[in-house]
Design a protein around this motif. Structure first.
Motif, PDB file in Angstrom:
ATOM      1  N   UNK A 163      -8.679   1.930  -0.043  1.00 35.28           N
ATOM      2  CA  UNK A 163      -8.030   0.948  -1.011  1.00 35.28           C
ATOM      3  C   UNK A 163      -7.232   1.924  -1.718  1.00 35.28           C
ATOM      4  N   UNK A 164      -5.830   1.465  -2.128  1.00 36.67           N
ATOM      5  CA  UNK A 164      -4.872   2.136  -3.018  1.00 36.67           C
ATOM      6  C   UNK A 164      -4.414   1.195  -3.883  1.00 36.67           C
ATOM      7  N   UNK A 165      -4.173   1.639  -5.162  1.00 40.06           N
ATOM      8  CA  UNK A 165      -3.634   1.090  -6.180  1.00 40.06           C
ATOM      9  C   UNK A 165      -2.558   0.275  -5.827  1.00 40.06           C
ATOM     10  N   UNK A 175      -7.996  -5.151 -10.688  1.00 38.94           N
ATOM     11  CA  UNK A 175      -8.951  -5.669  -9.677  1.00 38.94           C
ATOM     12  C   UNK A 175      -7.979  -5.664  -8.520  1.00 38.94           C
ATOM     13  N   UNK A 176      -6.591  -5.552  -8.285  1.00 41.57           N
ATOM     14  CA  UNK A 176      -5.973  -5.798  -7.084  1.00 41.57           C
ATOM     15  C   UNK A 176      -5.738  -4.463  -6.172  1.00 41.57           C
ATOM     16  N   UNK A 177      -6.049  -4.369  -4.975  1.00 45.04           N
ATOM     17  CA  UNK A 177      -5.482  -3.006  -4.318  1.00 45.04           C
ATOM     18  C   UNK A 177      -5.197  -3.452  -2.819  1.00 45.04           C
ATOM     19  N   UNK A 178      -4.443  -2.405  -2.330  1.00 41.90           N
ATOM     20  CA  UNK A 178      -3.951  -2.478  -0.956  1.00 41.90           C
ATOM     21  C   UNK A 178      -4.780  -1.720   0.022  1.00 41.90           C
ATOM     22  N   UNK A 179      -5.116  -2.756   1.109  1.00 43.54           N
ATOM     23  CA  UNK A 179      -5.892  -2.041   2.215  1.00 43.54           C
ATOM     24  C   UNK A 179      -4.999  -1.108   3.119  1.00 43.54           C
ATOM     25  N   UNK A 180      -5.557  -0.580   4.179  1.00 43.79           N
ATOM     26  CA  UNK A 180      -4.826   0.259   4.918  1.00 43.79           C
ATOM     27  C   UNK A 180      -3.614  -0.530   5.773  1.00 43.79           C
TER      28      UNK A 180
END
Length: 891
Positions: A435-437, A472-477
């Motif tokens: 996960x990335x910000x 709490x929000x994040x980007x997946x690969x």
């Protein structure tokens, strides 16, 4: 090459090479790595630092956090390059001697010490109160101990002053020698300071209590055979402070046996009455308070797994690490493990070339998260809560949540396994997902709608997050926007938890993309009806602290804005907005209820003349007294008939309405007469499904009918009996003066333009709608007739009840005349702004009936009996009824 880590547990004799490094979320730069493939022994040990095969990752502050600095001992060599994913690409260590970049903190401030400190204060206060006020209990315990002391009477010949001094020397000497032998200079110094402060606090407290001169308190804390020479036995305060600051008990044997010795000494001295039990307990509590305060300020040794302990723990789950690199994290949460609070993040590579993320949670750092869970459980009601007492339980639950979400087809971190080492729980994650910000400047409406759909999918299966905030929000690969931070989430959630999850998400999105986009995306993902249903849950109590502290969040206006926007989605007038759902225990309603209880208790103990009431009840005729009580209860029936007459057939619940009237007996003791019943009935109508304006209209119709029927009865019965008491009670000009003052105030207010505008724009529309509803209720002949019958029944029942009270003492009167005098006296006496008209009602009843020839003794006895059976006895009955209504969500 060898480095002095100065961070080893004095009990740990194993170590690996130490080398300065980094603790960054980004990987260590090559210039900060060192060749450390072989084991070396560390030359020095720190005061109580944990045993760890550690490689320095930077300077660490006293609270265990990395300050991001380097100690400058880098030799310039590098075991290999570091790839973008944070792992070394070559020059790795071996399975037997892994390359470790880690740094254990010198000391850790354990927040559990603050919890223990508060507990010690509460125990000390409780022991003092018990000794002062529960004298029967303390006397019984003292007599029991005296009987047991007879079996050890031979101890009385021992020199206890010398024994106390011997115990002091043994405990302190043993502890000091053990800490000095381990070269734990800070520990020894802090324990010595705590010892002196403990003695000082005990003697200061003794002096303060003696100066106040409260004989009851002094006698509760001191023993007649006191041998310490002070009010509080300062030996227990000093030793307790020393042992606490030198602890915890699992650290060294001197602390454990020191507690055993001092406890045995305290029991013997208390049993032989040389020291009081209360004074001993208070002294111990004072020492614990000082010791825990010193221990928290100085810090405690870390008992968590660091460095080599972590790599050794991997073998129990089938992993063979060759490198372990700690990241330098910013803040207490990291996306790498799903925002677990106060965890340590490591990048690990195994001998098969696979990469893992290792999250380590220490028991000493878990306290803050547990306290937060407890606080939510205390402050919020109607929702389920998690309380993970240990880091092990919390980590196991987090792994289960992640696996369940992935099983549902939702993108989430991939847990490999959980293992344990020392006092740490370790969660190992694979690199299948990272996960990335979230960069909010790149977030589209489709992304937001996808994140909302993600939460909806989890909610549909009963899973809730419980803590959604902007982080709490994040980007997946794959680039999808998801919700992370499921460590305190749970399954099997109820409707309230799901609604709170969604409100938290809306509040978090408001801070980042604005209210308009948030509402638009919410309607798109959840539907207009589902969004509107969230309006009752839009309350400040459910918004996480992380959202409240966001720069774009306005604590006073943001939640109101969200509630108003959700209200526009409801297909009703603004005045008919749903009543907010109760989600916080400390709401205005709960505080108000607590205040009512306090007022009721004060009223009972200050106004209740128990001797006169008991005398009146004992001398009354039992049959007539029972008739007085039953007639009073009949008034509840009349009130129920009046209330339900104006309710719709589908919403009528006569038994519940009757229980609501019983509840008015409790509120009447805390509110002026008439206010309590109106308050209870209004809440009952709201819980029965009526909107605010409709409930107010029904309650106004009930009050109007009761007032009109009471006046008619007074006038009619007064004419029938030929009495002209009314004009002699109320001065002629009083009504005119009251009306004139009211008109003057209203006129002055309407001359002010802002007030006039407010009344015209806000008050008039509501009053117009309310007037229409009231008129509609009062123009229904059948309902009006039934309500009038109920009001008449209520008034006559109370009049007959007082007539029966007079008969209970053998005084016969005309029932019609008695009813008239009662109604008149009670109406005037109830105008007194005291709870239930206390004082005013009794005075008016006594004056009215003595003026008609009733002997004063009988008038007073009948009045006391009547108030006991129709007022005081209703307090506990009303409390039980209130609990029943609350249980069935009717109040």
């Amino acid at each position: 090459m060898s480095f002095d880590t100065d961070d080893r547990d004095p009990r740990d004799t194993t170590s690996t090479a130490s080398d300065p490094g980094s603790d960054s979320g980004s990987p260590l730069p090559p210039s900060h790595t060192a060749s450390a493939h072989t084991s070396h022994d560390t030359a020095a040990s720190n005061d109580d630092a944990p045993g760890a095969a550690a490689v320095l990752a930077g300077d660490v502050t006293d609270d265990g956090t990395d300050d991001g600095t380097d100690d400058g001992t880098d030799d310039g060599t590098s075991p290999g390059d570091i790839a973008d994913d944070g792992t070394l690409t070559e020059g790795l260590g071996s399975v037997d001697d892994p390359l470790i970049y880690d740094h254990a903190p010198h000391r850790i401030r354990d927040k559990a010490d603050l919890l223990r400190l508060v507990g010690a204060i509460l125990i000390g206060v409780l022991a003092t109160l018990v000794a002062m006020y529960l004298t029967g209990l303390t006397t019984g315990m003292h007599s029991d101990m005296e009987r047991y002391a007879q079996s050890i009477s031979w101890l009385l010949t021992m020199p206890f002053s010398f024994l106390s001094q011997l115990c002091t020397v043994v405990i302190i000497g043993w502890g000091v020698i053990q800490t000095l032998a381990s070269r734990e200079w800070t520990q020894c110094l802090s324990a010595a300071v705590a010892l002196l402060l403990g003695y000082g606090l005990a003697n200061t407290t003794s002096w303060a209590i003696t100066s106040v001169g409260d004989t009851q308190l002094i006698s509760a804390l001191v023993s007649p055979n006191n041998i310490s020479g002070t009010l509080l036995p300062d030996i227990f305060a000093g030793i307790a402070a020393f042992l606490t600051a030198n602890g915890p008990r699992r650290l060294r044997s001197s602390v454990y046996w020191g507690w055993v010795i001092i406890a045995v000494l305290a029991v013997i001295l208390a049993a032989l009455d040389f020291e009081s039990m209360a004074g001993t307990v208070v002294s111990f509590c004072l020492g614990r308070v000082i010791g825990l305060a010193v221990r928290y300020i100085v810090g405690s040794p870390s008992f968590g797994a660091w460095g080599r302990h972590v790599t050794d723990a991997m073998k129990s789950i089938g992993l063979r690490p060759v490198s372990l690199i700690r990241r330098r994290t910013q803040g207490s949460r990291n996306l790498a493990d799903g925002l677990v609070p106060d965890s340590r993040i490591y990048d690990m590579r195994c001998d098969d070339g696979r990469h893992y993320v290792v999250s380590v949670c220490d028991e000493q750092r878990h306290t803050s998260g547990y306290l937060r869970q407890l606080w939510q459980m205390i402050t919020l009601t109607g929702v389920s809560h998690r309380t993970d007492r240990s880091a092990r339980g919390s980590v196991r639950h987090h792994r289960t949540m992640l696996m369940s979400l992935r099983h549902m087809g939702l993108e989430q971190l991939d847990p490999y396994e959980v293992t344990y080492s020392r006092e740490s729980a370790i969660l190992v994650l694979t690199d299948a997902e990272q996960l990335t910000a979230c960069d909010w400047s790149t977030v589209s409406d489709n992304d937001v709608a996808d994140a909302m759909a993600y939460l909806r999918h989890a909610n549909d299966r009963g899973y809730t997050n419980r803590l959604i905030h902007p982080g709490s929000f994040a980007r997946t690969r794959a680039g999808n926007l998801i919700v992370t931070g499921w460590d305190i989430g749970d399954d099997g959630s109820n409707t309230a938890n799901i609604a709170i999850d969604r409100v938290q998400m809306l509040a978090a999105l408001m801070c980042t993309i604005g209210i308009d986009r948030t509402v638009t995306c919410g309607i798109r993902a959840w539907g207009r009806e589902a969004m509107a249903a969230l309006q009752p849950y839009a309350q400040g109590a459910v918004i996480p602290a992380e959202t409240v502290h966001h720069p774009q969040w306005d604590r006073r206006h943001r939640i109101k804005t969200l509630r108003a926007r959700l209200g526009t989605l409801i297909d009703t007038d603004e005045s008919e907005q749903p009543v907010p759902v109760t989600v916080t225990r400390f709401s205005l309603k709960s505080i108000f209820s607590m205040a009512l209880l306090i007022i009721a208790v004060v009223a009972v103990f200050t106004q209740l003349n128990m001797a006169d009431m008991v005398s009146a009840v004992k001398s009354a005729n039992p049959g007539m007294a029972l008739a007085c009580f039953l007639a009073g209860c009949l008034s509840w029936l009349g009130m129920s008939i009046t209330l339900t007459a104006f309710m719709d057939r589908g919403k009528r619940n006569f038994f519940a309405a009757f229980m609501a009237q019983i509840t008015t007996g409790f509120t009447a003791v805390s509110m002026p007469a008439g206010v309590g019943p109106a308050f209870v009935n209004l809440q009952f109508l709201r819980k029965s499904g009526y909107k605010n304006s409709a409930a107010t209209a029904i309650m106004s119709a009930v009050v109007a009918v009761q007032v009109v029927m009471t006046v008619i009865l007074i006038v009619f019965v007064g004419l029938f009996t030929g009495r002209n008491t009314l004009s002699s009670v109320i001065p002629t000009n009083t009504v005119a003066i009251v009306i004139a003052v009211a008109v003057l105030v209203i006129s002055l207010c309407m001359l002010i333009p802002p007030v006039r505008s407010l009344v015209h724009n806000k008050l008039v529309p509501v009053l117009r709608q309310y007037a229409h509803q009231l008129a509609a209720l009062l123009t229904q002949p059948l309902n009006l007739a039934i309500a009038s019958f109920g009001a008449i029944l209520q008034s006559i029942a109370l009049g007959v009840s007082f007539w029966a009270a007079l008969l209970a003492f053998g005084y016969h009167t005309n029932v019609i005349e008695t009813t008239f005098l009662y109604l008149l006296s009670n109406t005037i006496g109830s105008a007194v702004p005291t709870p239930g008209g206390l004082g005013g009602v009794e005075a008016m009843l006594f004056a009215a009936f003595t003026s008609t020839g009733v002997p004063s003794a009988i008038a007073m006895s009948a009045t006391m009996l009547f108030r006991v059976l129709t007022y005081w006895i209703r307090i506990p009955m009303g409390a039980v009824s209130m609990k029943w209504l609350e249980k069935h969500n009717l109040l």
